[in-house]
Motif scaffolding. Structure first.
Motif: not given
Length: 218
Positions: A17-18, A26-31, A43-47, A49-53
């Motif tokens: 789900t979204e 969030h887990e990818a950022i944490t790790n 993909v667009a949602l992940a982009k 969420l991860l724009k500042n990483t």
């Protein structure tokens, strides 16, 4: 070795789900993982969420069978790149490979690679469905098509990576493409064993749970 920087955190379940994707990123950022791999609709949602990483976004096309037309794969790949994908993964056409129609297998991968230009292309060869000789042939075709990575498994077949298969792949590729190990790698100790054999990237499948805090890769 900072193993996390060799990890592709993966969530490809059809029921994701979204909310799952938000927690997953969030887990990818944490790790501090190198990349996430998810279905192209997210993909667009992940982009966002991860724009500042600096975490890369990989997505799959012609997945999980690899039996779609080349034109369909190209269309899906270009749309994903427009949405923000940094890497494209596809499954080699196993039916054509087993038919010994190597020209068509090569053309499929070559046309896809040409269509996406400098965007890295990873080709999943699905080792559980192949004999040793077929693994060798699949890798030879991948190098002829100038793909960037050969990946062992999709996660949707009988089994994942094995150290034996990695040795065959490495010997055949001769450093003409990188190697990604996928499947049955669920902790850092196993991941390290594969990295020590010369694997460049590891797929680590997300196990989404209803928790308030992100999991650490251990």
């Amino acid at each position: 070795m900072e193993i996390s920087r060799n990890i592709d955190y993966t969530l490809l379940k059809a029921t994701s789900t979204e909310r799952d994707i938000i927690d997953f990123c969030h887990e990818a950022i944490t790790n501090n993982f190198y990349a996430v791999c998810l279905n192209s609709c997210y993909v667009a949602l992940a982009k966002q969420l991860l724009k500042n990483t600096d975490i890369k976004i990989a997505t799959v096309v012609g997945f999980p069978l690899g039996a779609m037309s080349t034109e369909a794969k190209i269309f899906e790949a270009k749309k994903a790149i427009d949405d923000g994908a940094d890497e494209i993964e596809t499954v080699i056409n196993l039916g054509l490979l087993k038919s010994h129609n190597y020209v068509s297998v090569l053309r499929d991968l070559n046309d896809l690679k040409l269509a996406i230009g400098d965007t890295p292309l990873k080709v999943i060869i699905e080792i559980s469905e192949l004999s040793k000789n077929e693994i060798v042939k699949a890798c030879e075709i991948c190098t002829d098509a100038n793909v960037d990575y050969v990946k062992t498994s999709s996660g949707f077949s009988k089994r994942g990576a094995t150290l034996t298969a990695i040795k065959i792949i490495k010997k055949t590729l001769k450093n003409k493409a990188k190697i990604q190990a996928s499947g049955s790698i669920n902790n850092s100790e196993i991941a390290l064993k594969y990295l020590e054999t010369g694997v460049h990237r590891i797929s680590y499948e997300a196990k989404m749970k209803k928790t308030k805090s992100a999991r650490k890769f251990v």
